[in-house]
Scaffold this motif. Structure first.
Motif, short mmCIF file in Angstrom:
data_model
loop_
_atom_site.label_atom_id
_atom_site.label_comp_id
_atom_site.label_asym_id
_atom_site.label_seq_id
_atom_site.Cartn_x
_atom_site.Cartn_y
_atom_site.Cartn_z
N THR A 7 -40.82 -64.65 28.65
CA THR A 7 -39.97 -63.79 28.70
C THR A 7 -40.36 -62.37 29.55
OG1 THR A 7 -38.51 -61.94 27.16
CG2 THR A 7 -40.77 -62.71 26.37
N PHE A 9 -40.16 -59.51 28.54
CA PHE A 9 -40.41 -58.44 27.76
C PHE A 9 -42.11 -58.32 27.39
CE2 PHE A 9 -36.37 -59.46 25.53
CZ PHE A 9 -35.38 -58.66 26.39
N THR A 44 -34.08 -64.09 29.64
CA THR A 44 -32.95 -63.10 29.52
C THR A 44 -32.14 -63.05 30.64
OG1 THR A 44 -34.08 -61.35 31.05
CG2 THR A 44 -35.03 -61.44 28.75
N SER A 63 -28.15 -66.13 23.13
CA SER A 63 -29.20 -65.10 22.63
C SER A 63 -30.02 -65.82 21.29
CB SER A 63 -28.66 -63.98 22.62
OG SER A 63 -29.62 -63.17 21.98
N ARG A 64 -31.28 -65.73 21.40
CA ARG A 64 -31.89 -66.03 20.00
C ARG A 64 -31.39 -65.22 18.85
NH1 ARG A 64 -38.49 -66.25 19.74
NH2 ARG A 64 -38.07 -67.69 21.49
N SER A 65 -31.02 -64.02 18.94
CA SER A 65 -30.77 -63.19 17.69
C SER A 65 -29.37 -62.61 18.06
CB SER A 65 -31.66 -61.59 17.97
OG SER A 65 -31.35 -60.89 18.81
N ARG A 67 -28.25 -60.60 20.09
CA ARG A 67 -28.30 -59.15 20.72
C ARG A 67 -28.00 -59.55 22.24
NH1 ARG A 67 -33.47 -57.74 18.27
NH2 ARG A 67 -33.96 -57.41 20.61
N ASP A 70 -31.09 -59.98 24.99
CA ASP A 70 -32.33 -60.53 24.30
C ASP A 70 -32.68 -61.94 24.84
OD1 ASP A 70 -34.35 -60.89 22.38
OD2 ASP A 70 -32.88 -61.46 20.73
N GLU A 71 -33.67 -62.38 24.53
CA GLU A 71 -34.09 -63.81 25.34
C GLU A 71 -33.28 -64.97 24.61
OE1 GLU A 71 -37.76 -65.54 23.09
OE2 GLU A 71 -38.37 -63.48 24.04
#
Length: 89
Positions: A7, A9, A44, A63-65, A67, A70-71
């Protein structure tokens, strides 16, 4: 093909291995080899946009979450050889 892109991030923590230092080489590698499908982890939307920009590739992922931004786990596919029929998030 499968890549763990690591990522963006963590770009600062990764120093010379950060995404900003690898982005062009990864995109060039994919464009030169032209696999029909590339699975990715820790990507992302911005990373995937950078990889498909100006090419015959498109991407899809979840997305993982859930959101936005997000990644995610996802994939790139060559639109001249494959067609995305359904994508549910």
């Amino acid at each position: 093909w499968s890549f763990n892109l690591r990522t963006e991030f963590k770009d600062e923590d990764d120093g010379p291995n950060g995404w900003r230092h690898r982005r062009e080489a990864v995109a060039r590698f994919i464009q030169e080899r032209r696999p029909p499908l590339v699975c990715v982890q820790e990507a992302t939307p911005a990373m995937l946009d950078a990889l498909v920009g100006g090419s015959a590739y498109a991407w899809a992922g979840t997305s993982r979450s859930l959101r936005r931004g997000d990644e995610m786990a996802g994939f790139l596919y060559d639109t001249t050889r494959m067609e995305l029929v359904v994508h549910h998030t």
